[in-house]
Design a protein around this motif. Structure first.
Motif: not given
Ligand code: ADP
Ligand code: MG
Length: 689
Positions: A657-662
């Motif tokens: 799972x990528x970590x998103x900023x927005x």
């Protein structure tokens, strides 16, 4: 095998041509400021451009005395003349007060603590003060802790209103400095920013360009129309979210292409065995099943290895789709490995295989932990020589000593129960085999695309006809006695069967878990369920014991199966129509839905009772209510995701799972779908998969 490169998650901006981007190049940004920003993860000016306001505030600039007298401007900036000063003594708790006159309107500026030592010394009677802050008219027009400074005389300007960004505060950095730094960075770097997303994709979404989007988000002189600004901000933010998702989908699609470019999977084109299988089925396939089989068959006939994820709610009939895939592969002369997370499930697939392939010329082997050595040896030999075309089992399938003659298709059931390495280990047993993964814990589509974006996704949405939804009720344990007597009557009258699920008393302690089932079953057998034939199933039993009890349950010999959650996945006994889940408040939502999926598999009405004891936490109450309200796995998955957040929801899969900023996987789901479609269209010329 080397790890795949990490995927982009958090949005990064980049430049068309090199420009100085160091934070210290910004006027006013000393080493301490730069360090504070770096501590927060803002390494350079490009990062700073992505430091977004937390909200916008309607501000009146050059506010006049007339406007102040209307008592309207809630947040204002103005010039005034000092007409009164009150400096409390060192022991006093009274604030430092400066009264100012703005063209005849009076305001009180006050500070309970000074911004810095000696601040109060700067103010003199008659001086001109430039200040801004939120006005409290109910306290005679006072502004607590304004930003204020003694200045020379102002150049008069007409009042104006603007919606202004309000940034999250960073300790040790003045808001106005932060604001100036961002504005400066935007001015110098804005024109050099790389768009980041091909214009064909942007235009399709009618997004602003990156510079325009950032200007909308950061810039002070903007609309005074809150509605218009809010729309522009929403669009600009969506632009960043889309770019973040697009970067990910682009990388995933590249990976998807790369993984296959050099690979040569076996072409499986022979359909005869598959046709025979369909002919022998006791039911017609649903149209979703047919569509799934068609796309799988299509991919199997190509040398590009299939990487397909088949999602369907519990009971939607994925197994037969998998067996069709197996039939096509086997018919085309390659071997198939069919892996399930538990031996109960593997054996069930075996018996399905026996049933469906009955009369067809096919052999298969079973591999599981704790198997007699001789059995295991025979299967291993058959797999190595190629005499056995189909292997069904648990993770024993990829253990030491397992070799396939020509493994061409791997099927993984309940894939979320396995780790990435386990899947890789299985894949490495063949030369570029096809992969079909299945999961019955539906993952909301946007999340599936984020985590499994390098796969094709097939969803079986419809269930086989004739199923009635399982009725689900919530009962406090004080009502358990009535419920047990209902269960006893119902089973006695109809010949139907039931599951009673016991909770994980203590997560780490398998012994306690077993004890709870054994003792619980005994109490039922000697108490409310006296006279019924009860069986016990738990994870610590030997594989053969488990298989034996499952066989007895499937045959109707055991009427009530008392079990831990080992029956959670996949088990299919259509005559079981009632399920009682004890301490249901302790289970997760997807687990409850999986458990409930064990009933409602035949045409008779089914009932699921969620027994709870004691007061419920808010989350538990939400989960249980969702269970009562909905029987739809995809809807429940979304609720679950909402309650738990993506990391918890995914559990062991969260590595991917990528970590998103927005981006917010749930709230911004449409942008994930758009990004996926656009990236695939761009790179594959085809967005349909
Ligand atoms: P799951 O998708 O949860 O793995 P299964 O494959 O175990 O579901 O299927 C559930 C039950 O539905 C099985 O008993 C299966 O034989 C039956 N089934 C599958 N497809 C159909 C169909 N098209 N019509 C009727 N019953 C079906
Ligand atoms: Mg299944």
């Amino acid at each position: 095998m080397s790890d795949p490169p990490t995927l982009p998650g958090r949005l990064k901006l980049s430049l068309q041509s090199p420009q100085p981007t160091a934070l210290k190049a910004l006027p006013g940004a000393g080493p301490a400021t730069a360090r504070r920003l770096k501590d927060r993860g803002y390494q350079d000016q490009l990062d700073l451009l992505l430091f977004l306001p937390r909200t916008y505030r309607l501000t009146t600039r050059f506010c006049s005395g007339d406007l102040i007298r209307t008592r309207r401007p809630a947040y204002l900036e103005a010039y005034g003349e000092v007409v009164h000063l009150s400096r409390p003594g060192p022991q006093s708790r009274a604030p430092f007060e400066v009264h100012v006159d703005v063209d005849g309107a009076r305001l009180k500026l006050l500070w309970f603590r000074l911004p810095f030592r000696g601040f109060d010394r700067k103010f003199r009677m008659g001086a001109t003060v430039h200040f801004e802050g939120a006005v409290d008219y109910d306290r005679g027009g006072q502004i607590a802790h304004p930003t204020a400074k003694v200045v020379g005389s102002p150049t008069p300007q007409a009042p104006s209103m603007a919606l202004e960004p309000v940034y999250p505060s960073i300790e040790g950095i003045r808001d106005s400095l932060l604001f100036d730094m961002i504005a400066r960075a935007l001015d110098t770097l804005g024109p050099h920013l790389k768009e980041g997303v091909p214009s064909s994709c942007l235009n399709g979404q009618e997004f602003p360009g990156i510079e325009a989007a950032l200007r909308t988000l950061h810039v002070r002189d903007g609309a005074d129309d809150a509605e218009a600004l809010s729309q522009a901000v929403t669009r600009a933010r969506a632009r960043l979210v889309y770019q973040e998702f697009f970067d990910l989908q682009h990388a995933l699609t590249v990976r998807y292409i790369e993984e296959r470019r050099a690979a040569r999977a076996p072409r499986c084109e022979e359909r005869e065995l598959g046709r025979d299988l369909v002919r022998g089925l006791p039911f017609p396939l649903t149209s979703d099943q047919k569509a799934a089989i068609a796309s799988i068959a299509d991919e199997l006939s190509s040398t590009v290895p299939m990487r397909r994820l088949l999602q369907g709610d519990v009971g939607s009939g994925k197994t037969v789709v998998a067996l069709m895939a197996a039939a096509i592969a086997i018919g085309s002369g390659v071997q198939v490995a069919f892996m399930a997370p538990t031996d109960i499930l593997a054996r069930q697939h075996l018996s399905r295989t026996e049933e469906f392939f009955d009369g067809l010329d096919l052999t298969w082997g079973h591999l599981a932990g704790g198997q007699p050595a001789a059995d295991r040896r025979a299967v291993l030999q058959g797999l190595e020589s190629g005499d056995i075309p189909l292997a069904i089992g648990t993770h024993a399938l990829f253990q030491e000593g397992v070799k396939f003659h020509n493994l061409g298709l791997i099927i993984i059931d309940e894939e979320h129960k396995f780790g990435v390495e386990q899947r890789q280990a299985l894949l490495s047993l063949g030369r570029d085999p096809h992969l079909l993964a299945m999961t019955a814990t539906p993952i909301p589509r946007s999340l599936a695309h984020a985590v499994f974006g390098d796969r094709d996704l097939t969803i079986i949405a419809e269930k086989p006809p004739g199923r009635t939804p399982v009725k689900t009720v919530l009962r406090d344990s004080s009502r358990a006695p009535r419920m047990w007597s209902y269960l006893a009557d119902r089973i006695g009258d109809t010949g139907e069967q039931a599951y009673v699920v016991f909770p994980l008393v203590e997560k780490s302690d398998a012994v306690a878990r077993r004890k709870s089932v054994i003792e619980g079953a005994e109490a039922l057998a000697n108490g409310p369920l006296k006279g019924l034939r009860l069986g016990v199933l738990h994870g610590r039993m030997a594989p053969d014991e488990k298989a034996a009890i499952m066989d007895r349950f499937a045959a109707g010999d055991v009427q009530v199966l008392c079990s831990t959650t080992v029956i959670e996945v996949g088990v299919d006994v259509p005559n079981a129509t009632m399920m009682v889940i004890q301490n249901a408040e302790l289970f997760g939502l997807s687990q409850l839905h999986q458990l409930r999926g064990r009933v409602g598999r035949g045409t008779a009405d089914s009932l699921c009772v969620l027994l709870t004891s004691g007061p419920l936490t808010d989350d538990a109450a939400l989960r249980l209510k969702a269970m009562v309200d909905s029987d739809d796995g995809f809807a429940l998955a979304e609720t679950d995701l909402r309650i738990r957040g993506p990391g918890e929801f995914l559990g062991p899969r969260q590595a991917g799972l990528p970590e998103f900023r927005f981006g917010d996987i749930l709230g911004d789901a449409p942008w994930m779908l758009a990004a996926r479609r656009d990236a695939r269209r761009l790179l594959l010329g085809d967005a349909s998969r």
